[in-house]
Design an enzyme around this catalytic site. Structure first.
Site, short mmCIF file in Angstrom:
data_model
loop_
_atom_site.label_atom_id
_atom_site.label_comp_id
_atom_site.label_asym_id
_atom_site.label_seq_id
_atom_site.Cartn_x
_atom_site.Cartn_y
_atom_site.Cartn_z
N HIS A 76 -4.21 1.40 7.75
CA HIS A 76 -2.82 1.89 7.79
C HIS A 76 -2.65 3.06 6.81
CE1 HIS A 76 1.70 1.29 7.91
NE2 HIS A 76 1.54 2.03 6.84
N GLU A 77 -3.15 2.88 5.57
CA GLU A 77 -3.01 3.94 4.57
C GLU A 77 -3.86 5.16 4.93
OE1 GLU A 77 -0.60 3.58 2.73
OE2 GLU A 77 -0.37 1.43 3.07
N HIS A 107 -2.24 7.62 7.14
CA HIS A 107 -1.32 8.55 6.47
C HIS A 107 -2.05 9.83 6.04
CE1 HIS A 107 2.44 6.35 6.30
NE2 HIS A 107 1.86 5.27 5.81
N GLN A 153 3.11 9.97 1.18
CA GLN A 153 4.39 9.25 1.12
C GLN A 153 5.19 9.55 -0.15
OE1 GLN A 153 2.45 5.27 2.21
NE2 GLN A 153 4.46 5.13 3.17
N GLY A 174 0.84 -1.19 0.00
CA GLY A 174 0.00 0.00 0.00
C GLY A 174 0.88 1.24 0.00
N CYS A 201 6.11 -0.06 7.20
CA CYS A 201 5.73 1.09 6.39
C CYS A 201 6.92 1.51 5.54
CB CYS A 201 5.29 2.23 7.31
SG CYS A 201 4.79 3.71 6.41
N LEU A 202 6.68 1.80 4.26
CA LEU A 202 7.78 2.21 3.39
C LEU A 202 8.41 3.52 3.84
CD1 LEU A 202 6.26 1.28 -0.10
CD2 LEU A 202 7.95 -0.02 1.23
#
Ligand code: NI
Length: 183
Positions: free
Chosen positions: A142-143, A146, A52, A47, A100-101
Site C-alpha cells: 500500500h505504501e 504511494h 502524503q 503506515g 488510507c489517511l
C-alpha cells in the site's frame, strides 16, 4: 512534530517519487521519518508515505506492532523504508480491507499479492533484502504504491470505483471529514 496530510486530489499523490541519494545517513531524512511517525500516530494510521506529507521522495514508515496481539512475529514491526524496490511478487493474491489517511472515510477490499520480496535501506541506511508476507506485505505494498503515484482505489474494479466517484471527487472540494490536520 506532526505535519498536515495531503488529501486525494493533490497532484503530489500522483507523481512518481524520486530515490534518495544512498550514501551516508542523511540527518534531514531521519528527522523527516521521525515527523512522519508522529504524524501517523496522531492520525491513528499504520503506515505513511512521504508524498502524503507533501514530499515526492522514496521513503515510507510503518508501525504494525499493535497487530502483534494476533500475529506475534509483528511484535517489533516499526520500520523506516528508504528507496524500497519490490522485485518479486507472488502469484497468490488475496483481498484485505484497506483505508488510507489521504482518503479519509473510504475503506475497500483490495486484491494484492500475498508475498513480496523487497530491497530497501533502513533509517541507518543499512541495506536489506527481505521477504514479507501477510499483513506486513499488505501494508508495505500500500505504501509502495504511494511512491509510484498510485492509491488503493486505483486497484478496485471499474464498478467499485464508479460507486466511489462522488466521494473521490469530493476530496478536492473539501467534502470530507478527517480527525487530523490535512492539506
Ligand atoms: Ni495510503
Amino acid at each position: 512534530m506532526t505535519l498536515p496530510i495531503v488529501v486525494y486530489g493533490s497532484p503530489i499523490l500522483r507523481n512518481r517519487s524520486e530515490a534518495l541519494p544512498a550514501g551516508e545517513v542523511d540527518t534531514e531524512v531521519v528527522k523527516l521519518a521521525g515527523d512522519m511517525f508522529d504524524t501517523m500516530y496522531a492520525a491513528e494510521g499504520v503506515g505513511l508515505a512521504a508524498p502524503q506529507i507533501g514530499r515526492n521522495i522514496r521513503l515510507f514508515v510503518i508501525d504494525i506492532s499493535p497487530w502483534a496481539d494476533d500475529e506475534p512475529e509483528l511484535k517489533d514491526f516499526k520500520r523506516t523504508f528508504i528507496n524500497p524496490e519490490i522485485y518479486w511478487s507472488s502469484e497468490e493474491t488475496d483481498y484485505y480491507n484497506e483505508g488510507c489517511l489521504s482518503l479519509p472515510g473510504i475503506n475497500e477490499d483490495v486484491l494484492r499479492p500475498v508475498t513480496i520480496k523487497m530491497r530497501y535501506l533502513d533509517e541507518r541506511y543499512t541495506p536489506h533484502d527481505e521477504e514479507f508476507t501477510g499483513r506486513a506485505a499488505r501494508v508495505i505494498q500500500h505504501e509502495y504504491d504511494h511512491l509510484e503515484g498510485a492509491v488503493f482505489t486505483d486497484r478496485l474494479t471499474p464498478l467499485r470505483r464508479s460507486l466511489l466517484k462522488r466521494k473521490l471527487e469530493g476530496f478536492a472540494k473539501g467534502k470530507y471529514f478527517a480527525a487530523y490536520r490535512t492539506k
